[in-house]
Every structure is written in structure tokens, then in C-alpha cells.
Design a protein around this motif. Structure first.
Motif, mmCIF file in Angstrom:
data_model
loop_
_atom_site.group_PDB
_atom_site.id
_atom_site.type_symbol
_atom_site.label_atom_id
_atom_site.label_comp_id
_atom_site.label_asym_id
_atom_site.label_seq_id
_atom_site.Cartn_x
_atom_site.Cartn_y
_atom_site.Cartn_z
ATOM 1 N N GLU A 61 10.091 -1.950 9.856
ATOM 2 C CA GLU A 61 9.149 -3.299 9.805
ATOM 3 C C GLU A 61 7.964 -2.814 9.346
ATOM 4 O OE1 GLU A 61 8.333 -6.314 13.263
ATOM 5 O OE2 GLU A 61 7.631 -4.376 13.650
ATOM 6 N N THR A 62 7.416 -3.515 8.265
ATOM 7 C CA THR A 62 6.015 -3.265 7.850
ATOM 8 C C THR A 62 5.283 -4.506 7.785
ATOM 9 O OG1 THR A 62 7.354 -1.727 5.990
ATOM 10 C CG2 THR A 62 4.767 -2.475 5.522
ATOM 11 N N LEU A 63 4.166 -4.387 8.661
ATOM 12 C CA LEU A 63 3.295 -5.510 8.969
ATOM 13 C C LEU A 63 2.222 -5.471 7.818
ATOM 14 C CD1 LEU A 63 3.462 -5.901 12.726
ATOM 15 C CD2 LEU A 63 4.821 -6.928 11.050
ATOM 16 N N ASP A 64 1.501 -6.479 7.653
ATOM 17 C CA ASP A 64 0.266 -6.852 6.762
ATOM 18 C C ASP A 64 -0.547 -5.555 6.898
ATOM 19 O OD1 ASP A 64 -0.766 -8.576 4.891
ATOM 20 O OD2 ASP A 64 -2.501 -8.713 6.412
ATOM 21 N N ALA A 65 -1.079 -5.167 7.856
ATOM 22 C CA ALA A 65 -1.927 -3.901 8.114
ATOM 23 C C ALA A 65 -1.385 -2.712 7.468
ATOM 24 C CB ALA A 65 -2.454 -3.739 9.597
ATOM 25 N N GLN A 66 -0.104 -2.479 7.444
ATOM 26 C CA GLN A 66 0.412 -1.561 7.048
ATOM 27 C C GLN A 66 1.094 -1.279 5.396
ATOM 28 O OE1 GLN A 66 3.870 -2.030 9.802
ATOM 29 N NE2 GLN A 66 3.349 -0.013 10.944
ATOM 30 N N LEU A 67 0.630 -2.556 4.791
ATOM 31 C CA LEU A 67 1.110 -2.457 3.640
ATOM 32 C C LEU A 67 0.629 -1.687 2.593
ATOM 33 C CD1 LEU A 67 1.647 -6.461 3.179
ATOM 34 C CD2 LEU A 67 3.503 -4.543 3.247
ATOM 35 N N ALA A 68 -0.680 -1.344 2.746
ATOM 36 C CA ALA A 68 -1.505 -0.393 1.952
ATOM 37 C C ALA A 68 -1.209 0.877 2.060
ATOM 38 C CB ALA A 68 -3.143 -0.537 2.290
ATOM 39 N N THR A 69 -0.538 1.396 3.220
ATOM 40 C CA THR A 69 -0.095 2.895 3.257
ATOM 41 C C THR A 69 1.331 2.873 3.314
ATOM 42 O OG1 THR A 69 -0.062 2.440 5.586
ATOM 43 C CG2 THR A 69 -2.033 3.335 4.648
ATOM 44 N N ALA A 70 1.950 1.615 3.086
ATOM 45 C CA ALA A 70 3.554 1.639 3.235
ATOM 46 C C ALA A 70 4.114 2.342 4.089
ATOM 47 C CB ALA A 70 4.117 2.243 1.911
ATOM 48 N N ARG A 71 3.549 2.284 5.306
ATOM 49 C CA ARG A 71 3.941 2.921 6.442
ATOM 50 C C ARG A 71 4.612 1.922 7.263
ATOM 51 N NH1 ARG A 71 1.751 3.084 11.584
ATOM 52 N NH2 ARG A 71 -0.133 2.353 10.794
#
Length: 702
Positions: A386-396
């Protein structure tokens, strides 16, 4: 030792390795002397075998529904016309399936015997599952078997895509083309074909198909569009077409390919590949001020499956068979949440990457005095990133994982030539090796059981009764998902446990068959302990919690009449009357500590009439009634009532004979009207079904 390895030893003992194939005549003699578990009758043009101690199993062909649909419809559209099955849309835009008041995660959906309801959410959205190439759909109510895998409590929906060749079609090549449109420019184009080949030792069949669907939206109903609830905003329609529900468009491409080799001894091997790619909107709820403003820019799923079977073989101890299946499913999901109903500004995004593996081994063997032993083990594993909005920049991504295992055995014993008794045990396990940094459930294990009996009074009267108990483990999404800030996760959910009892009477065969009459009456009672339900929190979020119990009791009635004097005419109806209550010690102001269950109408019924075929023309009408239901209103902080609704559909078909042999022999034309009265019928609060829609279709087939 894993459940799968433990079972391999048992299956090996059941069917001795190296045993030679029984001659076909010997196999047939043995089958003829074995106690029958399947009793075919006809319901709405579909075969409906029985289950030992259980209610009739309804078998549907997508091309023989009471009111014909467009070519290759979704499973959800087919199930809306199926007796005893509740299909409803939720606020995520997904379709859910319920049987006897069950939650959608308690009903299993199987494709060629392997469960599709394995994954992040432990359920399958039938509005995305196409019927392209599906030969039949089987609906089983209640816990008719313990061998369908873990988390199977409230029934089974089984689809057959790569089954054995039907008698008389061993050398038949088929080709079918279909298209359909409606008054709002929704359209579908479908093609599928099959070709058997005679090969050394048997037959090889190759099948494949593809379907493309596109719609701009569903029609808004004109009458009764307000559900009587306060606080919401009416749907003003889609931009460019005020007659369509906001954000209800969809585009989908799906396809399948199968190979199956059937040896003349009964052994077989098969491979199945299916997939779909979808973009769709989610219509906002009409009864609240801040509904979901969601879109799925992409939902894609692929499934590959291998199946091997020995067929019926002679062993030193009698006759038996073994079947093994393995499959992998991958799914990519992208969700966008918008700031308002203009759907222009994205506020949050969620990406999901899911991989599910399923392994199944099943065996059956004869025992003395015509008894039968069946064994099965199913192991499933799902990994979800699961990748949430806050994680999209780091693709974490945050990783979650769940493993389910189930091993069970069932025994059928003929006590008398007219009396059959069955019983079984099952052991289920669940673990969550990865839980995204939240508390893990550790290892959970539960044991279940089932007892059933069927008494054939005579050729036309059958009595049946059963009792069963089994557990369901919470899905990863129930435990850990915030659903883009709509839910407060609860990783401490306990397993649900269902105790079910049913008894019934079925009239078919004998004199009833002579008059074309079929009837069934079934009474049932369910107690679900530690039931998982959602509650509204003061901050307007929802949370899933375990409640004390959900108790339901009711009756199901099914009747059909096929007049012999009117060839092709049928009259059929079904009704479900039930009482469902949630018992919760935290409820105040109620002496019984009870409330109504959400989205579970206590009365449902349908009536369908099909005319005889005259000069190739056939007409049909169908009425569907949904009784009063209730929902938890987050704006009002209480439960509200949604009134009863009834809608009707109608269709006319005309078949033209184009040629006497070869491919594309017949052309069938369809003219249909869905929701003739243009009435608002609600799947749940704030989510009406489509309004009146005119459809036209053409199918060219062999």
C-alpha cells in the motif's frame, strides 16, 4: 509441517499411486451403484442439483436468464436475477454479495474450484468479474461443504470456465459474436470461440475470448429519487448529460484463454488465463454532506491457473480420484480522492499492488457400503503493498501479508436406500507475517464441523436438514486500512464464528415433474458470534469492531411451473423472509441490547414470467422487491430507515436461423427495458440503482 504437506500424505493413502485406470464400463457401474448426492431439477431454465442435508444449489447459464442481458455481462448483473442472492453497491463503487444476511466477506467466489475471494479485502467485486466464456454459475446457500477453503461461511458462487466437454460436443467448434448498446450510448462488443482437437488418447480443447465495455454513466431514476434521508445533496447529473449519475462511467477490457486435455480414461490437465483492465468512477452518496469523491484511474487483474486430475481410478481399496490446482492472481489498484464533486482537484491518492497465491489438493475415495470419503486442503497467501499520498514522492510502500490454510474431510454414508447422512470436520489457520508496523494477529486457528442428512420420501419429495459451525478471520483491509481517512483501523479484530442450522422440503421429480412443478421451502437460523460490524465515531469516521452477536432466522421459498401445453413458457418466483438483529451490550435505551443490521433487508422476493416461443419470438418480464433496510448515518449519528422498493424489467428476443450447419448459424436480437417504472431502488442509503434504460443487443452464434 504445512497443511498442504500433511494432506499430501492423506491423499496418497486415499488413491494409491500407480493404480491403473478403471475400464470405462467398470467406472460407470461403480457410479451407478453409488449413493446420489446430485438431484437435477430445473429452475428458470437452469439445472439445480441438491446438496446432502442442504438447500437446492441453483445453476445459472448467463445466456438463459429470465430477462436477457447484454453479451458477456458482469457476474453482478447475472446474480441480481438469481434467487436468494443480494447484490448491492457500496460507497466505494464496489458490488457486494450477500446470502441469508451474510456479510460480503463470508461468501466465497470460486473460478474452476479456486477461490477469487483471497486478497487484501477477502472479497471479489462482481461488477468487475466478466462472464466472457463462463459456461455456468453455481450458487450454494449456507455452509454446504467444508472443502471450499478458509473463510467460507455464507455461501459459494462458483464459475466454470474450463470444465469438461459436454456430451455431444466433443468435435464441435463454436464461435459467438455479440454486441449491445443502450439509449445512453453504453456499448459492449464480445467475441469468444472454442475448438476441440482429437489427439492421441483423448481430446484437446482450446477456448478464448475478449470483451470491451464502455459506458458514460448509469441513468438517474425519475421517481422516488429522494430516499427520505436528511443532510445530503441531490445528484444533479453528469456534466454534459444531466440524466446520468455523477461519476458513474466505466471502461473495461477483459479476456481469457484456456487449454484442457481430457484423456479417455478420465484423467485431465488444464490451464486457464484471465484478466481485465478497468477505469471507472464512483458515484457519490446522496444522503450525506461529505461523500467519497473517488475514481479508479486503473484497476487491473490477471489470473493464471493449472489444474490436474486423475479421473476416477481403480485402487486396491475401491475407486478414487485426486485433483490438484495452483493459481496466481495479481492486481493493481489506483484510487484518487477529490476535494469536491467537480472531480478536478485530487486531494489524496492510494496505490495498491497485490499478489495472491492459491494451492488446492482434493481427493475422494469409495468406502464399504457405498460410502464416500472426500478430503481437501487449500493454502492461500496474499501480499499487499500500500502506497499512500505521503509516500508517493519516495515510492515507499507499506507491506501487509496474510496466509490462510484449511484442511477438511467429509463423509457420506447411505444409511438406507432413501436416507443419506453426511458429516465433516475442518481445521482453519491464519497468520499475518507482515502488518505494516501495526500489531500482528499472530497465529490463529479454529476448528469447524458440519452434519447433514437427506431423506428421499419418494421420487418427488425430498427432506433435508443440516447444522454447521465455522470461523472467519478478518481481512487485511478490515484490520489495517484507513480507506483514505474514512476508517479508523482496528488491528485487534477477533475471528467471527457462525453456527447455522437449516431444514427444508423439496418437491421435484415424479408426479411433480410430469406437471412441470418444482417447489422448495427452507427454514434457517444463524448465530454469528464476535460479528465484525462498522460503527460511526464522534469524529465522523467509521470503525470496524466485534459485537456480541448477529442472529438471523428466516425462510426461503422457491417455486417454478413449466406448463407442458405451452412449450418454453415458465413462471418462477422466490422469496426470503428473515429477521436479523445485532446484539450489543453497549447499546443504551434498549432492554434487549439489539439493533437492526445494516444493508440487510428482511424481505426480498422476485417473480419472473417467460412466454412460449412463437415464430422465434419470446417475451419475459421480471419484478424484484426489496424490503425495508437500515443504515448507519454518519451525519445524524444514528441508524435510519430506507423504505421498501419494487422495480420491474422486460425483454423481447427474436431468433433467426441463418444456416443449417457450420459456424454462426443463428442470430438473436434483443430489445429490453430495465426498471420499466423508472423507480428509485436503493442498494443502500444514498446509492440508487440505475433508472429506466432501453437496451438493444445482437448475438451471432453457432
Amino acid at each position: 509441517m504445512s497443511l498442504f504437506r500433511r494432506f499430501a500424505f492423506v491423499a496418497g493413502a486415499a488413491v494409491a499411486s500407480g493404480a491403473g485406470a478403471a475400464p470405462l464400463s467398470a467406472q460407470q457401474d461403480r457410479q451407478d451403484s453409488t449413493a446420489r448426492r446430485i438431484e437435477p431439477i430445473t429452475v428458470r431454465g437452469a439445472r439445480a442439483p441438491s446438496v446432502t442435508g442442504g438447500a437446492t444449489v441453483v445453476t445459472i447459464r448467463p445466456d438463459s436468464l429470465p430477462v436477457p442481458l447484454a453479451p458477456a455481462p458482469h457476474i453482478g448483473d447475472v446474480l441480481r436475477q438469481t434467487a436468494f442472492v443480494l447484490v448491492r453497491q457500496n460507497s466505494r463503487g464496489e458490488m457486494e454479495i450477500g446470502v441469508r444476511g451474510s456479510d460480503s466477506r463470508q461468501a466465497a467466489v470460486l473460478l474452476d474450484g479456486l477461490p477469487l475471494t483471497v486478497g487484501w479485502d477477502s472479497r471479489t467485486d462482481p461488477s468487475l468479474i466478466p462472464t466472457t466464456g463462463v459456461e455456468q454459475i453455481v450458487v450454494v446457500r449456507g455452509l454446504a461443504s467444508l472443502l471450499s477453503g478458509a473463510n467460507t461461511l455464507g455461501g459459494v458462487i462458483r464459475m466454470d470456465l474450463n470444465g469438461p466437454l459436454a456430451r455431444g460436443t466433443r468435435h464441435a467448434t463454436s464461435l459467438q459474436l455479440g454486441t449491445g448498446v443502450d439509449q445512453y450510448a453504453s456499448r459492449v462488443l464480445s467475441l469468444h470461440a472454442a475448438r476441440p482437437f482429437a489427439v492421441p488418447g483423448g481430446t484437446l480443447r482450446v477456448r478464448g475470448g475478449v470483451t470491451h465495455r464502455q459506458r458514460d454513466g448509469f441513468a438517474l431514476p425519475a421517481f422516488g429519487a429522494g430516499d427520505g434521508l436528511t443532510g445530503g445533496l441531490p445528484d444533479a447529473g453528469s456534466p454534459g448529460n444531466a440524466a446520468l449519475r455523477t461519476n458513474s462511467d466505466q471502461r473495461q477490457l477483459d479476456g481469457f484463454a484456456t487449454l484442457r486435455y481430457d484423456h479417455r480414461s478420465g484423467a485431465f490437465a488444464g490451464f486457464t488465463a484471465t484478466g481485465y483492465d478497468t477505469e471507472r468512477g464512483v458515484a457519490p452518496e446522496q444522503h450525506i454532506q461529505t461523500p467519497r469523491y473517488w475514481r479508479y484511474p486503473r484497476q487491473a487483474r490477471t489470473l493464471g491457473m493449472f489444474t490436474l486430475g486423475t479421473g476416477l481410478r481403480r485402487t486396491p481399496f475401491g475407486f478414487g480420484s485426486v485433483q490438484a490446482s495452483a493459481g496466481r492472481s495479481t492486481q493493481d489498484i489506483e484510487i484518487e480522492s477529490f476535494t469536491n464533486r467537480s472531480y478536478r482537484t485530487v486531494s489524496t491518492r492510494e496505490l495498491g499492488d497485490e499478489v495472491s497465491d492459491v494451492y488446492r489438493l482434493a481427493a475422494n475415495h469409495s468406502l464399504p457400503r457405498n460410502a464416500q470419503l472426500r478430503l481437501a486442503v487449500t493454502e492461500t497467501g496474499v501480499r499487499y503493498d500500500e502506497t499512500l499520498d505521503a509516500q508517493l514522492a519516495t515510492a515507499r510502500a507499506t507491506r501487509y501479508e496474510q496466509r490462510l490454510g484449511s484442511i477438511g474431510a467429509e463423509l457420506d454414508i447411505p444409511v438406507h436406500e432413501r436416507l443419506l447422512v453426511s458429516g465433516g470436520m475442518v481445521h482453519d489457520e491464519a497468520t499475518t507475517p507482515q502488518s505494516g508496523g501495526r500489531p500482528s494477529l499472530g497465529r490463529l486457528a479454529r476448528t469447524g464441523w458440519r452434519l447433514g442428512t437427506t431423506l428421499r420420501v419418494n421420487d418427488g419429495i425430498r427432506l433435508h436438514a443440516s447444522a454447521s459451525e465455522r470461523a472467519r478471520f478478518a481481512a487485511l483491509r478490515e484490520l489495517y486500512s484507513g480507506a483514505l481517512n474514512r476508517f479508523d483501523p482496528n488491528p485487534l479484530l477477533r475471528p467471527e464464528r457462525l453456527l447455522g442450522v437449516e431444514t427444508g422440503l423439496t418437491l421435484d421429480g415424479g408426479r411433480f415433474a410430469e406437471y412441470g412443478v418444482q417447489f422448495q421451502l427452507v427454514g434457517f437460523q444463524h448465530r454469528l458470534d464476535d460479528a465484525v460490524v462498522r460503527i460511526a465515531l464522534p469524529n465522523r469516521l467509521f470503525r470496524r469492531v466485534n459485537r456480541d452477536a448477529i442472529r438471523s432466522a428466516g425462510v426461503e421459498m422457491l417455486a417454478a411451473w413449466t406448463p407442458r401445453a405451452l412449450r418454453g413458457a415458465t413462471i418462477s418466483g422466490d422469496a426470503t423472509l428473515q429477521r436479523i438483529r445485532v446484539y450489543d451490550r453497549t447499546i443504551v435505551g434498549n432492554a434487549n441490547n439489539e439493533r437492526r443490521a445494516e444493508h440487510n433487508p428482511e424481505r426480498r422476493a422476485s417473480l419472473a414470467v417467460t412466454s412460449p416461443t412463437v415464430l422465434g419470438v419470446r417475451g419475459s418480464v421480471m419484478a424484484r422487491h426489496i424490503g425495508v433496510q437500515y443504515c448507519q448515518h454518519p451525519d445524524l449519528g444514528r441508524q435510519v430507515e430506507l423504505k421498501a422498493q419494487t422495480i420491474g424489467d422486460a425483454a423481447i428476443t427474436r431468433t433467426f436461423a441463418l444456416r443449417s450447419r457450420g459456424l454462426l448459424q443463428r442470430l438473436t436480437a434483443l430489445l429490453a427495458i430495465d426498471n420499466v417504472g423508472d423507480r428509485a431502488a436503493y442498494d443502500q442509503c444514498g446509492l440508487p440503482q440505475p433508472g429506466r434504460t432501453l437496451r438493444v443487443g445482437l448475438t451471432l452464434g453457432s
